[in-house]
Design a protein around this motif. Sequence first.
Motif, short mmCIF file in Angstrom:
data_model
loop_
_atom_site.label_atom_id
_atom_site.label_comp_id
_atom_site.label_asym_id
_atom_site.label_seq_id
_atom_site.Cartn_x
_atom_site.Cartn_y
_atom_site.Cartn_z
N LEU A 1 0.83 -1.20 0.00
CA LEU A 1 0.00 0.00 0.00
C LEU A 1 0.86 1.26 0.00
O LEU A 1 1.95 1.28 0.58
N ALA A 2 0.35 2.31 -0.65
CA ALA A 2 1.06 3.60 -0.63
C ALA A 2 1.00 4.18 0.77
O ALA A 2 -0.06 4.25 1.39
N ALA A 3 2.16 4.57 1.30
CA ALA A 3 2.22 5.11 2.66
C ALA A 3 1.61 6.50 2.74
O ALA A 3 1.26 6.97 3.83
N SER A 4 1.48 7.19 1.61
CA SER A 4 0.83 8.49 1.57
C SER A 4 0.51 8.82 0.11
O SER A 4 0.94 8.11 -0.80
N SER A 5 -0.26 9.87 -0.09
CA SER A 5 -0.63 10.26 -1.45
C SER A 5 0.58 10.81 -2.19
O SER A 5 1.48 11.41 -1.59
N GLY A 6 0.62 10.61 -3.49
CA GLY A 6 1.72 11.13 -4.28
C GLY A 6 1.67 10.62 -5.71
O GLY A 6 0.67 10.05 -6.16
N ARG A 7 2.76 10.84 -6.43
CA ARG A 7 2.86 10.44 -7.83
C ARG A 7 3.95 9.39 -7.99
O ARG A 7 5.06 9.55 -7.48
N VAL A 8 3.61 8.30 -8.67
CA VAL A 8 4.58 7.24 -8.92
C VAL A 8 5.63 7.76 -9.92
O VAL A 8 5.29 8.21 -11.01
N MET B 1 -1.10 9.04 -10.21
CA MET B 1 -1.33 9.59 -8.88
C MET B 1 -2.02 8.54 -8.03
O MET B 1 -3.01 7.92 -8.46
N VAL B 2 -1.50 8.33 -6.84
CA VAL B 2 -2.07 7.33 -5.93
C VAL B 2 -2.42 7.99 -4.61
O VAL B 2 -1.86 9.04 -4.25
N GLN B 3 -3.34 7.38 -3.90
CA GLN B 3 -3.80 7.89 -2.61
C GLN B 3 -3.24 7.04 -1.47
O GLN B 3 -2.86 5.88 -1.66
N GLN C 1 -3.73 3.12 -0.99
CA GLN C 1 -4.06 2.45 -2.26
C GLN C 1 -3.03 1.37 -2.58
O GLN C 1 -1.84 1.56 -2.37
N GLN C 2 -3.50 0.23 -3.10
CA GLN C 2 -2.58 -0.86 -3.44
C GLN C 2 -1.75 -0.46 -4.66
O GLN C 2 -2.29 -0.02 -5.68
N ILE C 3 -0.43 -0.64 -4.54
CA ILE C 3 0.47 -0.28 -5.63
C ILE C 3 1.30 -1.47 -6.11
O ILE C 3 2.02 -1.37 -7.11
N GLY C 4 1.22 -2.60 -5.39
CA GLY C 4 2.00 -3.77 -5.78
C GLY C 4 1.68 -4.96 -4.91
O GLY C 4 0.77 -4.92 -4.07
N ARG C 5 2.50 -6.04 -5.12
CA ARG C 5 2.30 -7.27 -4.34
C ARG C 5 3.64 -7.68 -3.74
O ARG C 5 4.69 -7.54 -4.39
#
Length: 372
Positions: free
Chosen positions: A265-272, A310-312, A315-319
């Motif tokens: 999960l993303a630790a905070s909002s931002g841009r990959v 952009m992720v919140q 939010q799941q970003i990987g496994r």
Amino acid sequence: MSGIIARLAAMMPEREIFVRAGGTVRFILITRRMQLGALALLAALVLVWAMGIGVTLWRQASVVAAQASLAEQRSNVSSEAARASAERQSVDAVARELEQRQDALDALMDSHFGKDVDQTRVVGQGPTAAAQPNASERFALIRERQEMFARTLTRAAETRLAKLEAAIRGVGLNPAQLARGAQGGPFVPAGQLGIMDKDANLRSLFNLLGRLSMLEAAFTVLPSGRPTLSPMMTSTYGYRRDPFNGMPAFHAGVDFPGAHGQPILAASSGRVVFAGRKSGYGNCIEIDHGHAIITRYAHLAGFGARPGQMVQRGQQIGRMGSTGRSTGTHLHFEVRVNGAAVNPRPFLEARQDVLETGEAGIGATQRASNRG
């Protein structure tokens, strides 16, 4: 009196007048009495004439006096009207200033604290209008309550600011540097806040709330969310023995164990800003949170986000996986500030009450912006 009469009698002796007409001579005697009577009649006529002249002059003087009095009354009425108009304009000016100050306070309150805050709980109930006999006292009361409200708002902002600054220092960052984020955009006049040009107290409050907003915005993007649901860390930040060769080494992040394929999960909002393979890290994702803060998620089994996305927060970003230089399934998590690795643990342990306060403030600001 008798002397005057005697002198007049002496001046008027009896006179005889002979008149000849048609051969006939006639004799006319003018006695002293007749002369006195004629003189009295003449005096009476003169007196009547003088009285008439006096009455005429008196009437003219009365008319002039009446006109002067009327002119004075008109002047007084004009002066009173001018004074009343000046007072009305003064009252209107004070009323406009108070309305502008109230609009500015309402705008500051809405943008930083939201509309749900009851101002009467902050400033208290004031005396009723019946207790204020004139406009001046009513205006003075309104101004006093506005100033009291501004002081209360200032104290609330200072308290929140101090809490935020302490939390930011707790993760090893400088609040002053964090508040100097890049800014820009077209110039749009403040409208309701225009009165701050001549009200130093409101201007000071505005600057304070502006700094508070900057820190709130910065604090809410700090990577304080847990990057995976694992409850423990198997390896901490700092120096350790390398698991492959047993040599002393520096570990730039923290490790979280878990099952293969577990959501990351993303630790905070931002841009990959990166999603791919990186030497030693295997499959890796990096997220830019602004303020020169980047988080890195390594040894992934797969990706759930792409560069530029952009992720919140959460939010799941990987496994989770074990790619790269890894002895088993786990997540290697790093926080980097200005390119240098820092200890992620203080971020993950940031005070949640401060975080929730900051998010509430940002939400209120966004709501006010949407209404505008």
